[in-house]
Design a protein around this motif. Structure first.
Motif, short mmCIF file in Angstrom:
data_model
loop_
_atom_site.label_atom_id
_atom_site.label_comp_id
_atom_site.label_asym_id
_atom_site.label_seq_id
_atom_site.Cartn_x
_atom_site.Cartn_y
_atom_site.Cartn_z
N THR A 31 8.68 -8.75 0.32
CA THR A 31 7.50 -8.61 -0.49
C THR A 31 6.69 -7.60 0.96
O THR A 31 5.99 -6.42 0.34
N ALA A 32 6.62 -7.88 2.09
CA ALA A 32 5.83 -7.03 3.00
C ALA A 32 6.65 -5.68 3.08
O ALA A 32 6.02 -4.45 3.21
N THR A 34 8.24 -4.09 0.85
CA THR A 34 7.93 -3.12 -0.31
C THR A 34 6.62 -2.51 -0.25
O THR A 34 6.38 -1.36 -0.70
N TRP A 35 5.51 -3.43 0.14
CA TRP A 35 4.25 -3.18 0.47
C TRP A 35 4.16 -1.95 1.49
O TRP A 35 3.40 -1.01 1.04
N ARG A 38 5.18 1.11 -0.21
CA ARG A 38 4.13 1.99 -0.83
C ARG A 38 2.92 2.59 0.06
O ARG A 38 2.64 3.77 -0.16
N GLN A 39 2.65 1.87 1.17
CA GLN A 39 1.82 2.65 2.18
C GLN A 39 2.18 3.86 2.77
O GLN A 39 1.49 4.90 2.64
#
Ligand code: SIN
Ligand code: MN
Length: 237
Positions: A31-32, A34-35, A38-39
């Motif tokens: 999750t981290a 992937t996030w 995106r950033q």
């Protein structure tokens, strides 16, 4: 890729690589990661494009975006005077918290594994950790980074490095020269590496990228693969 050389074939427990230098494999969960990826897309469309910094007349093979400060060899500035004179994006406050988490984990490993360690004296204090610049580097499959010291910061706080995408062959050495002793490790997507205290000014570099090693969720397919590294530092400015 040959299973013999897959990351699973290597010891990927958190460990001390040199006094003050800690490898934290798998620090970021899916999750981290992937996030963060995106950033990266947000940063890529920011005011200062990812660019190859010129060092001694030669463009680096990595492409860099600065957050908080723009880096040029020997100095940090708010506007990218060697690119387009635009003001860089701010250093995000969530990244400070992420850095603090890495510092806390690294301090724990130092305390457990390194009897002579003095994590507090070396700046491994999560609550006090307040980096003000992140250099975000994109490596395509042919990019490398020669052995160097991170020494343009006047504050000796530890550096926190995060890896995303393809695995790289990372070399972490000593503070006196580019040669042995050093240790080669493989930084995979989600790994953190923290170096401070007696390791803060150690030479280090990236010998290469191992193409197509990123997990499916962290593949940089739109960029033709490759790796992203984020290093948080404290400029002291
Ligand atoms: C750096 O030394 O600034 C980057 C290291 C890395 O890409 O892991
Ligand atoms: Mn460096």
């Amino acid at each position: 890729m040959n299973a013999l050389f897959a990351d699973e074939a290597f010891d990927r427990r958190p460990r001390v690589i040199a006094p003050g230098a800690v490898w934290l494999p798998g620090f970021l969960d899916e999750t981290a990661q992937t996030w963060l990826l995106r950033q990266f897309e947000v940063w890529r469309s920011g005011p200062v494009p990812a660019h190859s910094t010129i060092i001694a007349g030669h463009p680096m093979s990595v492409k860099t975006i600065g957050l908080g400060w723009h880096w040029r060899p020997g100095r940090y500035e708010r506007e990218a005077s060697d690119v387009n004179r635009e003001h860089v994006l701010p250093f995000p406050s969530w990244m400070t918290r992420l850095g603090q988490k890495a510092i806390a984990s690294a301090a724990e490993v130092l305390t457990q594994d390194e009897p002579a360690a003095d994590p507090a004296a070396w700046g491994f204090n999560a609550a006090d950790y307040s980096p003000d610049v992140a250099l975000v580097n994109f490596y395509d499959e042919n990019a490398k980074m020669g052995m160097h010291q991170d020494k343009d910061e006047s504050d000796p706080a530890p550096v926190v490095s995060l890896s995303l995408g393809d695995t790289c062959l990372f070399r972490f050495g000593n503070t006196t020269n580019r040669n042995r002793p050093y240790e080669d490790i493989r930084l995979a997507s989600g790994d953190a590496f923290v170096f401070g205290g007696p390791a803060r000014f150690a030479y280090h570099g990236v010998r290469g990228i191992v193409a197509d090693t990123a997990p499916a969720y962290a593949r940089l397919a739109h960029l033709g693969g490759g790796r992203i590294n984020i290093t948080m530092r404290t400029t002291g400015q």
